[in-house]
Design an enzyme around this catalytic site. Structure first.
Site, PDB file in Angstrom:
ATOM      1  N   GLY A  17      -4.698  -5.686  -1.835  1.00 55.86           N
ATOM      2  CA  GLY A  17      -4.156  -4.439  -1.284  1.00 55.86           C
ATOM      3  C   GLY A  17      -4.964  -4.316   0.467  1.00 55.86           C
ATOM      4  N   TYR A 131       0.925  11.883  -7.037  1.00 55.22           N
ATOM      5  CA  TYR A 131       0.083  10.861  -6.426  1.00 55.22           C
ATOM      6  C   TYR A 131      -1.266  11.611  -6.482  1.00 55.22           C
ATOM      7  CZ  TYR A 131      -2.636   7.987  -2.996  1.00 55.22           C
ATOM      8  OH  TYR A 131      -3.448   7.451  -2.504  1.00 55.22           O
ATOM      9  N   LYS A 135      -4.573  10.977  -8.698  1.00 54.83           N
ATOM     10  CA  LYS A 135      -5.839  10.516  -7.999  1.00 54.83           C
ATOM     11  C   LYS A 135      -6.859  11.563  -8.337  1.00 54.83           C
ATOM     12  CE  LYS A 135      -6.606   7.651  -5.519  1.00 54.83           C
ATOM     13  NZ  LYS A 135      -6.942   6.139  -5.782  1.00 54.83           N
TER      14      LYS A 135
HETATM   15  N1  NAP Z   1      -2.714   3.756   2.130  1.00 57.02           N
HETATM   16  C1  NAP Z   1      -3.322   5.124   2.419  1.00 57.02           C
HETATM   17  O1  NAP Z   1      -2.919   5.671   3.514  1.00 57.02           O
HETATM   18  C2  NAP Z   1      -4.288   5.674   1.759  1.00 57.02           C
HETATM   19  C3  NAP Z   1      -4.982   6.845   1.993  1.00 57.02           C
HETATM   20  C4  NAP Z   1      -5.986   7.437   1.180  1.00 57.02           C
HETATM   21  C5  NAP Z   1      -6.347   6.997   0.227  1.00 57.02           C
HETATM   22  N2  NAP Z   1      -5.971   5.753  -0.194  1.00 57.02           N
HETATM   23  C6  NAP Z   1      -6.506   5.124  -1.383  1.00 57.02           C
HETATM   24  O2  NAP Z   1      -7.318   4.100  -0.800  1.00 57.02           O
HETATM   25  C7  NAP Z   1      -7.283   2.991  -2.047  1.00 57.02           C
HETATM   26  C8  NAP Z   1      -6.885   1.611  -1.076  1.00 57.02           C
HETATM   27  O3  NAP Z   1      -5.430   2.104  -0.729  1.00 57.02           O
HETATM   28  P1  NAP Z   1      -4.832   0.719  -0.040  1.00 57.02           P
HETATM   29  O4  NAP Z   1      -3.925   1.298   1.064  1.00 57.02           O
HETATM   30  O5  NAP Z   1      -5.430  -0.500   0.194  1.00 57.02           O
HETATM   31  O6  NAP Z   1      -3.634   0.426  -1.268  1.00 57.02           O
HETATM   32  P2  NAP Z   1      -2.451  -0.814  -1.344  1.00 57.02           P
HETATM   33  O7  NAP Z   1      -2.445  -1.441  -0.204  1.00 57.02           O
HETATM   34  O8  NAP Z   1      -1.322  -0.249  -1.900  1.00 57.02           O
HETATM   35  O9  NAP Z   1      -3.286  -1.597  -2.579  1.00 57.02           O
HETATM   36  C9  NAP Z   1      -3.381  -1.065  -4.061  1.00 57.02           C
HETATM   37  C10 NAP Z   1      -3.392  -2.448  -4.436  1.00 57.02           C
HETATM   38  O10 NAP Z   1      -3.410  -1.798  -6.081  1.00 57.02           O
HETATM   39  C11 NAP Z   1      -2.740  -3.175  -6.966  1.00 57.02           C
HETATM   40  N3  NAP Z   1      -2.118  -2.398  -8.028  1.00 57.02           N
HETATM   41  C12 NAP Z   1      -1.139  -1.460  -8.063  1.00 57.02           C
HETATM   42  N4  NAP Z   1      -0.923  -1.491  -9.531  1.00 57.02           N
HETATM   43  C13 NAP Z   1      -1.368  -2.109  -9.835  1.00 57.02           C
HETATM   44  C14 NAP Z   1      -1.690  -2.787 -11.380  1.00 57.02           C
HETATM   45  N5  NAP Z   1      -0.819  -2.165 -12.432  1.00 57.02           N
HETATM   46  N6  NAP Z   1      -2.588  -3.641 -11.718  1.00 57.02           N
HETATM   47  C15 NAP Z   1      -3.251  -4.161 -10.884  1.00 57.02           C
HETATM   48  N7  NAP Z   1      -3.195  -3.907  -9.617  1.00 57.02           N
HETATM   49  C16 NAP Z   1      -2.374  -2.790  -9.087  1.00 57.02           C
HETATM   50  C17 NAP Z   1      -1.638  -3.210  -5.919  1.00 57.02           C
HETATM   51  O11 NAP Z   1      -1.301  -4.631  -6.318  1.00 57.02           O
HETATM   52  P3  NAP Z   1       0.249  -5.556  -5.645  1.00 57.02           P
HETATM   53  O12 NAP Z   1      -0.521  -6.020  -4.355  1.00 57.02           O
HETATM   54  O13 NAP Z   1       0.210  -6.439  -6.658  1.00 57.02           O
HETATM   55  O14 NAP Z   1       1.111  -4.638  -5.601  1.00 57.02           O
HETATM   56  C18 NAP Z   1      -2.054  -3.235  -4.423  1.00 57.02           C
HETATM   57  O15 NAP Z   1      -2.950  -4.709  -4.307  1.00 57.02           O
HETATM   58  C19 NAP Z   1      -6.355   3.424  -3.180  1.00 57.02           C
HETATM   59  O16 NAP Z   1      -7.289   4.223  -3.911  1.00 57.02           O
HETATM   60  C20 NAP Z   1      -5.816   4.567  -2.389  1.00 57.02           C
HETATM   61  O17 NAP Z   1      -5.303   5.492  -3.288  1.00 57.02           O
HETATM   62  C21 NAP Z   1      -4.776   5.181   0.509  1.00 57.02           C
END
Ligand code: NAP
Length: 307
Positions: A17, A131, A135
């Site tokens: 991710g 979502y 969370k």
């Molecule tokens: N993005 C935002 O703006 C944001 C804002 C606030 C908080 N957050 C939090 O910050 C954290 C990191 O976010 P991020 O933006 O880095 O998320 P991201 O880029 O969407 O990465 C999430 C990862 O989780 C993996 N994943 C999803 N389903 C899965 C499954 N069934 N088994 C194993 N792996 C799985 C995905 O794998 P694949 O690559 O194979 O799909 C992806 O690599 C998360 O907890 C998110 O809730 C994000």
């Protein structure tokens, strides 16, 4: 200061991710790192996840995996629940059994976004999307498990990889003459690189003194400093990107400010995504840079990569 030279085992989940990719780099100097993406362990397979943790026996689990498609979650609640709650609940219980630390990420979507100022850790939660609800359930499961944990709530994440606002705006600004961007939602754009670097610093600090670190368990807000609307962020990105001579970008004047009510999406977004980061900065003696610092870096890197 007496820094213990211990052999530390770290397990990174969600290694592909936005944050996960950066964590592969930033966690590496802390100890033996096992970085797993979905191909190694799928969170839908809870038994497989449990086996992985039990076989590796990490001192620290960093969970960067999550169901993050906020709009799709509205119609895929069971999936979001499985990844953001059930898998997290399992990780927390396994961490407790191993006396390991669990470092986990959460989001501004656990708030309803109606507060005037930046949200503090103890402010009342009131998620308005599937979502956000799942969370929050994940956060609660961790707290209930009584495992040693840091829950790092962040918001408005981007990186040079993946689907995020910064990459999307640059792509759309090349494809379209006019862009409509929401101007009544504010936040602090935060780079995955910053989140990963701060995570490593926090882990380094808590592992230096395990007694002190027991007091450190809890929720922290982690974002860049400053605030901006999506509309102003979009204009900023295009102005900065133009400095690299990209003639295909539309002009910033062609970005049109719209209200949330004019831009209907399946999931409700918080109008105010600002998170107060004082607790994190004070506890870990950290400085969080303004959002422009990493945004500039990311835009530069995107363009240098294309050369
Ligand atoms: N993005 C935002 O703006 C944001 C804002 C606030 C908080 N957050 C939090 O910050 C954290 C990191 O976010 P991020 O933006 O880095 O998320 P991201 O880029 O969407 O990465 C999430 C990862 O989780 C993996 N994943 C999803 N389903 C899965 C499954 N069934 N088994 C194993 N792996 C799985 C995905 O794998 P694949 O690559 O194979 O799909 C992806 O690599 C998360 O907890 C998110 O809730 C994000």
């Amino acid at each position: 200061m007496d820094i213990k030279a211990v052999h530390m085992k770290l397990l990174l989940l969600g290694a592909n991710g936005q944050v996960g990719r950066e964590l592969q780099r930033s966690l590496a100097p802390l100890g033996e790192l096992k970085a797993c993406d979905r191909s190694t362990v799928d969170f839908f397979d809870l038994a497989g996840l449990q086996n992985l943790v039990r076989n590796y026996r990490p001192d620290v689990i960093v969970n960067a995996a999550a169901y993050t498609d906020v709009d799709k979650a509205e119609s895929e609640e069971a999936k979001a629940y499985k990844i953001n709650f059930e898998a997290v609940d399992l990780l927390a219980k396994e961490a407790k059994a191993l006396n390991a630390w669990l470092i986990h990420y959460s989001t501004d979507y656990i708030f309803d976004g109606t507060k005037k100022d930046a949200y503090k850790e103890k402010d009342e939660t009131n998620p308005k999307s599937v979502y956000g609800k799942t969370k929050l359930q994940g956060e609660r499961a961790i707290i209930q498990s009584k495992c040693k944990h840091l829950i790092l709530r962040t918001s408005w994440l981007y990186s040079i990889y993946g689907n995020n606002f910064l990459n999307t705006i640059i792509r759309l600004a090349k494809e379209k003459k006019k862009l409509r961007v929401v101007s009544d939602q504010i936040g602090a754009p935060t780079s995955a690189e910053l989140v990963a670097d701060v995570t490593s610093l926090c882990i380094f600090r808590i592992l230096q003194d395990d007694l002190l670190s027991e007091d450190i368990i809890g929720i922290y807000h982690l974002t860049s400093t400053g605030k901006v609307s999506w509309y102003d962020f979009a204009k900023y990105v295009i102005i900065e990107a133009q400095k690299f001579g990209d003639i295909f970008l539309t002009n910033p004047e062609n970005i049109i400010a719209v209200n949330t009510s004019e831009y209907v999406l399946p999931a409700k977004r918080p109008a105010n995504s600002l998170l107060n980061t004082q607790k994190l900065c004070k506890t870990f003696n950290l400085y969080l840079p303004s959002w422009q610092i990493h945004a500039d870096r990311a835009i530069k890197e995107l363009y240098l990569r294309e050369v």
